[in-house]
Design a protein around this motif. Structure first.
Motif, short mmCIF file in Angstrom:
data_model
loop_
_atom_site.label_atom_id
_atom_site.label_comp_id
_atom_site.label_asym_id
_atom_site.label_seq_id
_atom_site.Cartn_x
_atom_site.Cartn_y
_atom_site.Cartn_z
N PHE A 90 0.85 -1.20 0.00
CA PHE A 90 0.00 0.00 0.00
C PHE A 90 0.88 1.25 0.00
O PHE A 90 1.86 1.33 0.75
CB PHE A 90 -0.89 0.03 1.25
N TYR A 91 0.48 2.21 -0.82
CA TYR A 91 1.14 3.51 -0.84
C TYR A 91 0.04 4.56 -0.95
O TYR A 91 -0.52 4.79 -2.01
CB TYR A 91 2.11 3.61 -2.01
N GLN A 92 -0.33 5.15 0.19
CA GLN A 92 -1.40 6.13 0.25
C GLN A 92 -0.88 7.43 0.86
O GLN A 92 0.07 7.42 1.65
CB GLN A 92 -2.56 5.62 1.11
N GLY A 93 -1.52 8.54 0.49
CA GLY A 93 -1.06 9.82 0.99
C GLY A 93 -2.20 10.75 1.38
O GLY A 93 -3.36 10.53 1.02
N MET A 94 -1.85 11.78 2.16
CA MET A 94 -2.80 12.82 2.53
C MET A 94 -2.60 14.01 1.61
O MET A 94 -1.68 14.79 1.78
CB MET A 94 -2.59 13.24 3.99
N ALA A 95 -3.46 14.11 0.61
CA ALA A 95 -3.37 15.25 -0.30
C ALA A 95 -3.97 16.50 0.32
O ALA A 95 -3.62 17.62 -0.06
CB ALA A 95 -4.09 14.93 -1.62
N ARG A 107 -4.67 14.54 10.02
CA ARG A 107 -3.85 15.00 11.16
C ARG A 107 -2.55 15.63 10.69
O ARG A 107 -2.05 16.58 11.29
CB ARG A 107 -3.56 13.83 12.09
N GLU A 108 -1.96 15.07 9.63
CA GLU A 108 -0.69 15.57 9.12
C GLU A 108 -0.50 15.07 7.70
O GLU A 108 -1.14 14.13 7.26
CB GLU A 108 0.47 15.11 10.00
N ASN A 109 0.42 15.72 6.97
CA ASN A 109 0.73 15.29 5.61
C ASN A 109 1.68 14.10 5.64
O ASN A 109 2.39 13.89 6.61
CB ASN A 109 1.36 16.45 4.83
N LYS A 163 4.34 1.34 7.61
CA LYS A 163 3.43 2.38 8.07
C LYS A 163 2.12 2.33 7.29
O LYS A 163 2.03 1.71 6.23
CB LYS A 163 4.08 3.76 7.91
N SER A 164 1.11 3.06 7.80
CA SER A 164 -0.16 3.11 7.08
C SER A 164 -0.78 4.48 7.22
O SER A 164 -0.46 5.25 8.13
CB SER A 164 -1.13 2.04 7.59
N ILE A 165 -1.71 4.76 6.34
CA ILE A 165 -2.42 6.03 6.34
C ILE A 165 -3.28 6.18 7.60
O ILE A 165 -3.61 7.31 8.00
CB ILE A 165 -3.31 6.14 5.07
N ASN A 166 -3.59 5.07 8.26
CA ASN A 166 -4.43 5.12 9.47
C ASN A 166 -3.79 5.93 10.58
O ASN A 166 -4.49 6.44 11.46
CB ASN A 166 -4.70 3.70 9.97
N GLU A 167 -2.47 6.05 10.56
CA GLU A 167 -1.77 6.76 11.61
C GLU A 167 -1.87 8.28 11.47
O GLU A 167 -1.57 9.01 12.42
CB GLU A 167 -0.30 6.34 11.62
N SER A 176 -10.54 15.21 4.35
CA SER A 176 -9.34 14.57 3.80
C SER A 176 -9.55 14.12 2.36
O SER A 176 -10.63 13.67 1.98
CB SER A 176 -8.98 13.34 4.64
N ILE A 177 -8.48 14.25 1.58
CA ILE A 177 -8.41 13.64 0.25
C ILE A 177 -7.25 12.65 0.31
O ILE A 177 -6.11 13.03 0.59
CB ILE A 177 -8.17 14.69 -0.85
N ILE A 178 -7.55 11.37 0.06
CA ILE A 178 -6.56 10.31 0.25
C ILE A 178 -6.43 9.50 -1.03
O ILE A 178 -7.20 8.56 -1.28
CB ILE A 178 -6.97 9.38 1.42
N PRO A 179 -5.48 9.83 -1.90
CA PRO A 179 -5.20 8.98 -3.06
C PRO A 179 -4.28 7.84 -2.66
O PRO A 179 -3.55 7.93 -1.67
CB PRO A 179 -4.52 9.94 -4.04
#
Length: 471
Positions: A113-118, A122-124, A161-165, A460-463
């Motif tokens: 998995f490779y996800q991000g906070m666009a 909570r943080e980028n 790591k994961s986007i859940n954090e 949040s926008i999460i691609p």
């Protein structure tokens, strides 16, 4: 005295199941009958291993997990070479076939998995992580044991790591990376089920039950691994208070045409995803009942699942749950004895391929209500569309788009109002496209738009991308 009454209640419930036939149930992972949602019928497998598809089993009441093969291909190797075989390593130099002759089958799923906070959260950041899911099945008759006896094991390894954090959401945006533990590199046996079919119409089971593997509406490739990633579209969160992810339990299923129509489970309320089976039923008992209807409309199959759970354990609204990322709450909260919820999970095919009945797409929905205290979730609702790809020539691809709304209870909101993490309802939208690179490798593009329950976090926008290989 309360603890004595609870333990007695649990033992009495176990006795009820034992009267039906003191035996154990297992799980198996078979082929899908409807497109890209996959469920394995424990009862079906108990009679004829591998008979599975999209159906409803009630969280530990029937068996199932991931689809051992994809889109109607069910061999270890295909006829068109390495890129067309079902598993990356094929027959493992004949080992897979030899083990299968003796009743042992297995599948290994490696998912990255490779996800991000666009925006928002909570943080980028762009965290990277992965899972290894190993599924092992034993057919007792082929192994030289009793006919109708099955053992099924699920071993999970979580890495990275994961986007859940960082997403700030109550319901994790990546449900697969939440388990066995949401912030650790860990390997654990999250499911070890034993099944015994006593007749074509009745089966019993016991063991450590991976309740997400047992869930009614699942895309092939595994819950959170082959379809949607957001917890609210993979699992009905109304069950998060009473039903553990890894639960010790026993139960039975009543079958019709080798598929469950009614199922009943007795679970330990203690979360055991990464733990053993000591001190069973010390906190109390969870009762889980499930009714499963499978009507067809114009040749298009539907799954209509209705059920409920009741636990007599002690809870508060801010008790931790492996399903939820609860923000830090007040030091104390009122304790309640018992919790209940009612739910429905529905899938109805709207289109089925005339060339391949396993290829279809349709509408799905998940709905639930609860006591609202100690369950922090008062109601849930989700609706969406998904299944086999609509793109000509890409029938092995999958797609999905869904909206979810999680209504939090007034009790939970009031408790959290005295903290910096004031709460409101959580809702969002997710869409994905799962591209079949080969039968054993899939690349998914996914994007989520989530309004978190914690008011201080922005929308949040999460691609993200997900790559899965089957060995």
């Amino acid at each position: 005295m309360r603890g004595i009454r609870k333990r007695a209640f649990g033992l009495a419930a176990l006795g009820i199941v034992a009267v039906g036939g003191a035996a154990v149930d297992g799980v198996a992972w078979g082929q899908e009958l409807l497109p890209d949602f996959d469920r394995a019928a424990l009862a079906c497998d108990a009679i004829d291993a591998g008979d599975a598809g999209l159906a409803c089993d009630a969280m530990g009441t029937t068996d199932g997990a991931y689809d051992g093969a994809y889109d109607g291909d069910h061999g270890a190797s295909g006829g068109g070479g390495w890129l067309s075989q079902d598993k990356m390593l094929g027959d493992w130099l004949g080992l897979r076939g030899k083990l299968a002759e003796h009743g042992i089958t297995y599948d290994i799923y490696a998912t990255q998995f490779y996800q991000g906070m666009a925006a928002g959260g909570r943080e980028n950041g762009w965290p990277y992580g992965g899972k290894f899911d190993t599924l092992v099945n034993l057919d007792g008759e082929k192994f030289g044991l009793q006919r109708g006896f099955f053992v099924n094991m699920h071993v999970e390894s979580r890495l990275g790591k994961s986007i859940n954090e960082i997403d700030g959401a109550l319901l994790p945006s990546n449900i697969a990376m939440q388990f066995p533990e949401g912030d650790e590199n860990i390997t654990a046996i999250t499911g070890l089920k034993f099944t015994q079919a006593l007749s074509p119409n009745f089966a019993v089971f016991a063991g450590k039950i991976n309740t997400l593997d047992e869930y009614a509406l699942r895309y092939a490739g595994g819950p959170g691994l082959g379809g949607f990633m957001n917890s609210s579209l993979v699992f009905n969160p109304i069950l998060a208070r009473t039903v553990p992810y890894g639960a010790a339990g026993v139960g039975f299923a009543v079958l019709s045409d080798l598929e469950p129509v009614f199922a009943f489970s007795v679970l330990d309320p203690q979360e055991r995803a990464a733990d053993g089976l000591n001190d069973l039923y010390q906190r109390g008992t969870v009762l889980l009942a499930d009714v499963i209807l499978r009507p067809e409309f114009g040749g298009r199959r539907g799954i209509y699942n209705f059920g409920g759970s009741y636990s007599n354990a002690d809870y508060t609204s801010i008790d931790p749950s492996l399903w939820l990322n609860l923000p830090p709450g007040p030091i104390m909260a009122p304790t309640e004895v018992g919790s209940w919820c009612l739910y429905s999970n529905i899938y109805q095919a709207l289109f089925t391929s005339s060339r391949d009945a396993s290829k279809s797409w349709g509408l799905f929905g998940q709905y639930g209500i609860s006591d609202g205290n100690p369950n922090p979730i008062d109601f849930t609702a989700s609706i969406g569309v998904g299944g086999a790809s609509l793109v000509s020539g890409r029938e092995n691809d999958r797609f999905g788009a869904g909206f979810f709304y999680v209504g939090l209870s007034n009790n939970f909101k009031q408790l959290m109002s005295v903290t910096p993490y004031d709460q409101d309802d959580e809702y969002g939208f997710e869409t994905f496209y799962n591209y079949a690179l080969t039968p054993w490798a899939r690349l998914t593009g996914d994007v989520q738009f989530v309004d978190p329950s914690t008011r201080q976090y922005g929308s949040s926008i999460i691609p993200g991308l997900r790559l899965q290989a089957i060995f």
